[in-house]
Scaffold this motif. Sequence first.
Motif, PDB file in Angstrom:
ATOM      1  N   ARG A  11       0.824  -1.201   0.000  1.00  0.00           N
ATOM      2  CA  ARG A  11       0.000   0.000   0.000  1.00  0.00           C
ATOM      3  C   ARG A  11       0.865   1.262   0.000  1.00  0.00           C
ATOM      4  NH1 ARG A  11      -5.394   0.206   1.535  1.00  0.00           N
ATOM      5  NH2 ARG A  11      -5.161  -1.899   2.398  1.00  0.00           N
ATOM      6  N   ASN A  12       0.558   2.156  -0.934  1.00  0.00           N
ATOM      7  CA  ASN A  12       1.246   3.443  -1.068  1.00  0.00           C
ATOM      8  C   ASN A  12       2.724   3.307  -1.438  1.00  0.00           C
ATOM      9  OD1 ASN A  12      -1.169   4.819  -0.094  1.00  0.00           O
ATOM     10  ND2 ASN A  12      -0.572   4.100   1.946  1.00  0.00           N
ATOM     11  N   GLU A  13       3.133   2.136  -1.957  1.00  0.00           N
ATOM     12  CA  GLU A  13       4.531   1.908  -2.309  1.00  0.00           C
ATOM     13  C   GLU A  13       4.633   1.280  -3.702  1.00  0.00           C
ATOM     14  OE1 GLU A  13       6.542  -0.382   0.630  1.00  0.00           O
ATOM     15  OE2 GLU A  13       5.983   0.931   2.302  1.00  0.00           O
ATOM     16  N   VAL A  49      -2.017   3.758  -9.848  1.00  0.00           N
ATOM     17  CA  VAL A  49      -2.377   3.792  -8.427  1.00  0.00           C
ATOM     18  C   VAL A  49      -3.882   3.593  -8.316  1.00  0.00           C
ATOM     19  CG1 VAL A  49      -0.469   5.306  -7.792  1.00  0.00           C
ATOM     20  CG2 VAL A  49      -2.648   6.309  -8.450  1.00  0.00           C
ATOM     21  N   TYR A  56      -7.184   1.973  -2.566  1.00  0.00           N
ATOM     22  CA  TYR A  56      -6.133   1.190  -1.926  1.00  0.00           C
ATOM     23  C   TYR A  56      -5.024   2.084  -1.394  1.00  0.00           C
ATOM     24  CZ  TYR A  56      -2.580  -2.463  -1.364  1.00  0.00           C
ATOM     25  OH  TYR A  56      -1.617  -3.304  -0.861  1.00  0.00           O
ATOM     26  N   ASP A  57      -4.593   3.028  -2.212  1.00  0.00           N
ATOM     27  CA  ASP A  57      -3.527   3.950  -1.802  1.00  0.00           C
ATOM     28  C   ASP A  57      -4.149   5.188  -1.149  1.00  0.00           C
ATOM     29  OD1 ASP A  57      -1.372   2.371  -3.003  1.00  0.00           O
ATOM     30  OD2 ASP A  57      -2.255   2.950  -4.921  1.00  0.00           O
ATOM     31  N   LEU A  67      -1.984   8.140   0.382  1.00  0.00           N
ATOM     32  CA  LEU A  67      -1.131   8.895  -0.528  1.00  0.00           C
ATOM     33  C   LEU A  67      -1.808  10.213  -0.874  1.00  0.00           C
ATOM     34  CD1 LEU A  67       1.473   8.677  -2.340  1.00  0.00           C
ATOM     35  CD2 LEU A  67      -0.063   7.933  -4.165  1.00  0.00           C
ATOM     36  N   TRP A 108       1.224  11.056  -7.372  1.00  0.00           N
ATOM     37  CA  TRP A 108       0.563   9.959  -8.068  1.00  0.00           C
ATOM     38  C   TRP A 108       1.358   9.566  -9.317  1.00  0.00           C
ATOM     39  CZ3 TRP A 108      -5.282   8.945  -8.012  1.00  0.00           C
ATOM     40  CH2 TRP A 108      -5.781   9.099  -6.708  1.00  0.00           C
TER      41      TRP A 108
END
Length: 215
Positions: free
Chosen positions: A95-97, A139, A143-144, A147, A154
Amino acid sequence: MKTKDLFWPGFVGLLTCMFVVMLVMFCLSFKVYSGKTATIVNQNSRLMAVEKEYLRGKRINGAVEALRKDTIFDYLPSGNRFIIRPLKSKELFERNEATLKTEYLKELVNAGHALQNFLQRQHSKYVEIPFLLIIEGNVDENYDNSLTKEKNAWSQLSYQRGLAVYQLWNNAGIDFQKYGVELLIAGKATGSVMSSEEKGHVFFSIRLLPKITIE
């Protein structure tokens, strides 16, 4: 005697005039014929070029259609792109990566080999058709969710995800470019690429496009 003396010069003059007239008519006829010949040649060249592009387009459509029927990939008509069927709706990244989850690495590598084999077959059949392969990261706004929805953030994450997939395939010895394929890594910064009729996460996708060459 004077009449006879004038006959031959007049006769020669008449023949000369007729010769000049015939020469002029010949030149005009040749010019008209040459112009028509050039027009016919140009039209024939254009028709041959149209036929060549038609056959090329037919081969390209056949190649892309073959990938649509592949058991590994699903075609998304909304974005004119492909996703890996076994990984549809899977959360491939942390997540966010841009870090790929280890449980999906094997399936990703298998899909990369399948894509390479497909491109190898197409290259052997249609060597004159070069392709542009776009690996596009993405993205997911749900889910993210931590962010920041700032365009640059993004863009960077989506590009890094596409790059992560490429690096995984590259480290596995998968090389698309040896089959005349031009490779492009891209990122889509606007969130999910799927339409309302298509469900599931799409963290990366591929596009296979014919390269446009100007002769």
